[in-house]
Design an enzyme around this catalytic site. Structure first.
Site, PDB file in Angstrom:
ATOM      1  N   LYS A  68       0.856  -1.182   0.000  1.00  0.00           N
ATOM      2  CA  LYS A  68       0.000   0.000   0.000  1.00  0.00           C
ATOM      3  C   LYS A  68       0.896   1.237   0.000  1.00  0.00           C
ATOM      4  O   LYS A  68       1.715   1.424   0.907  1.00  0.00           O
ATOM      5  CB  LYS A  68      -0.904  -0.015   1.233  1.00  0.00           C
ATOM      6  CG  LYS A  68      -1.785   1.224   1.332  1.00  0.00           C
ATOM      7  CD  LYS A  68      -2.757   1.133   2.486  1.00  0.00           C
ATOM      8  CE  LYS A  68      -3.538   2.430   2.637  1.00  0.00           C
ATOM      9  NZ  LYS A  68      -4.462   2.394   3.758  1.00  0.00           N
ATOM     10  N   LYS A 104      -2.131  -1.531  -3.922  1.00  0.00           N
ATOM     11  CA  LYS A 104      -3.011  -0.377  -3.823  1.00  0.00           C
ATOM     12  C   LYS A 104      -2.189   0.903  -3.841  1.00  0.00           C
ATOM     13  O   LYS A 104      -1.220   0.986  -3.097  1.00  0.00           O
ATOM     14  CB  LYS A 104      -3.787  -0.480  -2.505  1.00  0.00           C
ATOM     15  CG  LYS A 104      -4.659   0.715  -2.217  1.00  0.00           C
ATOM     16  CD  LYS A 104      -5.188   0.644  -0.824  1.00  0.00           C
ATOM     17  CE  LYS A 104      -5.890   1.966  -0.550  1.00  0.00           C
ATOM     18  NZ  LYS A 104      -6.341   2.070   0.802  1.00  0.00           N
TER      19      LYS A 104
HETATM   20  C1  PBG Z   1      -7.460   3.203   5.527  1.00  0.00           C
HETATM   21  C2  PBG Z   1      -7.685   3.205   4.072  1.00  0.00           C
HETATM   22  C3  PBG Z   1      -7.513   4.211   3.127  1.00  0.00           C
HETATM   23  C4  PBG Z   1      -8.003   3.722   1.918  1.00  0.00           C
HETATM   24  C5  PBG Z   1      -8.401   2.416   2.164  1.00  0.00           C
HETATM   25  N1  PBG Z   1      -8.165   2.111   3.497  1.00  0.00           N
HETATM   26  C6  PBG Z   1      -7.075   5.613   3.273  1.00  0.00           C
HETATM   27  C7  PBG Z   1      -5.695   5.936   3.578  1.00  0.00           C
HETATM   28  O1  PBG Z   1      -4.809   5.104   3.735  1.00  0.00           O
HETATM   29  O2  PBG Z   1      -5.481   7.140   3.715  1.00  0.00           O
HETATM   30  C8  PBG Z   1      -8.105   4.445   0.624  1.00  0.00           C
HETATM   31  C9  PBG Z   1      -9.118   3.929  -0.318  1.00  0.00           C
HETATM   32  C10 PBG Z   1      -9.449   4.827  -1.452  1.00  0.00           C
HETATM   33  O3  PBG Z   1      -8.823   5.873  -1.675  1.00  0.00           O
HETATM   34  O4  PBG Z   1     -10.386   4.467  -2.165  1.00  0.00           O
HETATM   35  N2  PBG Z   1      -6.187   3.329   5.966  1.00  0.00           N
END
Ligand code: PBG
Length: 331
Positions: free
Chosen positions: A199, A252
């Site tokens: 991520k 992601k």
């Molecule tokens: C939680 C999380 C996030 C997203 C999914 N889980 C936000 C982040 O890390 O700031 C983002 C999902 C999206 O942008 O559709 N940590």
């Protein structure tokens, strides 16, 4: 081979000559059943609040979320990813593991009403903390090891509500191991873990943070989420998750990371690979289409296809319902 003067050339165009021929020769095809539909759930009843930066996406109370799930199921989607937004946030994010919060109730309700559907829960603190960071703070640092037990408690509360899959997204080191151990100890060895393994700290989460009210009140997430420059490190993050007991893995965001998706698929063939087509990727297509600059449906389907072609086996996307409908219309 054909020839033109002394030059030999191959004719590719016969395979593109009609829609039927093109369809028949498609190497990659999108399937609605491979989409995961993310939903933002809130407390209360009959609530469906629009998220201004994400056209067509709402924060829904559990009853409304079930209506939305029914709609999704009717077009062939059977996997849902739940994000909860509590009424009250605090410094550690206590509402995250409360059995009466919206995620826990959504999971239970989905299981009762649609037993064939699969519930996946986002396990993170950022929607529940007053400071918007993904874990507990020690000073201004997100404390990795102190956060692990909070994530484990949260995942356990989701499993107790009946979640099929828990998906830790906090990017704390050891989070999969901590959650696996907590689940197993409590007799939930059958609950799967989807690691948000690779991520990235991405600019494309903007609209999501708008939806979840989870923009960090200071700093950013670069001390725990990955830098966009890293592909080798992504493979190591994934390997670590698999070793710690992740059943499924994720890259992601999706679109700026198609190379990472392709590498992950080649390197970890035994773990289903998810890709998250994140909020910013969704909203920018909508914004361009609203301006008449691109065609919404064609652009969305082309992007989703690229994610699958890169190697993703499941695509988490806010386009899920629309895309599943568009695919059906075409077939
Ligand atoms: C939680 C999380 C996030 C997203 C999914 N889980 C936000 C982040 O890390 O700031 C983002 C999902 C999206 O942008 O559709 N940590």
């Amino acid at each position: 081979m054909a020839t033109e003067g002394s030059i030999e050339f191959r004719r590719f165009r016969p395979l593109r000559s009609s829609e039927a021929t093109r369809q028949q020769n498609a190497e990659t095809r999108l399937l609605g059943t491979e989409f995961v539909y993310p939903m933002f759930v809130i407390n209360g009843k009959n609530r469906r609040d629009a998220v201004p930066s994400m056209p067509g996406i709402y924060r829904m109370s559990v009853d409304e979320a079930m209506r939305e799930a029914e709609k999704a199921i009717s077009v062939g989607i059977d996997r849902f990813l739940f994000f909860g937004i509590p009424d009250e946030k605090d410094d550690v994010g206590k509402r995250a593991w409360s059995p009466d919060e919206a995620v826990q109730r959504s999971v239970a309700e989905l299981g009762t009403r649609f037993p064939d559907a699969q519930s996946i829960t986002d396990v993170c603190m950022c929607e529940y903390t007053s400071h918007g960071h993904c874990g507990q703070l020690t000073g201004r640092i997100v404390d990795n090891d102190a956060t692990l037990s909070l994530l484990a408690k949260t995942a356990l509360s989701h499993a107790e509500a009946g979640a099929d899959v828990v998906a830790p997204s906090a990017m704390m080191d050891g989070q999969v191991a901590a959650i696996r151990a907590a689940l197993d100890d409590a007799g939930h060895s059958g609950v799967n873990i989807l690691g948000y393994s690779a991520k990235y700290a991405s600019a494309f989460y903007g609209p999501f943070r708008d939806a979840a009210g989870s923009t960090p009140s200071f700093g950013d997430r670069r001390s725990y989420q990955m830098a966009p420059s890293q592909r080798g490190e992504a493979m190591e993050e994934i390997e670590a998750d698999v070793r710690e007991g992740a059943d499924y893995i994720m890259v992601k965001p999706a679109l700026s990371y198609l190379d990472v998706i392709a590498s992950a698929r080649a390197k970890f063939p035994a773990n289903q690979l998810y890709a998250y087509n994140v909020s910013g990727e969704y909203s920018m297509i909508h914004a361009a289409a609203a301006n008449g600059w691109i065609n919404l449906k064609d652009a969305a389907l082309e992007l989703l296809l690229s994610i699958k072609r890169a190697g993703a086996q499941k695509i988490i996307t806010y386009f899920a319902i629309d895309a599943a409908r568009w695919i059906k219309e075409k077939a």
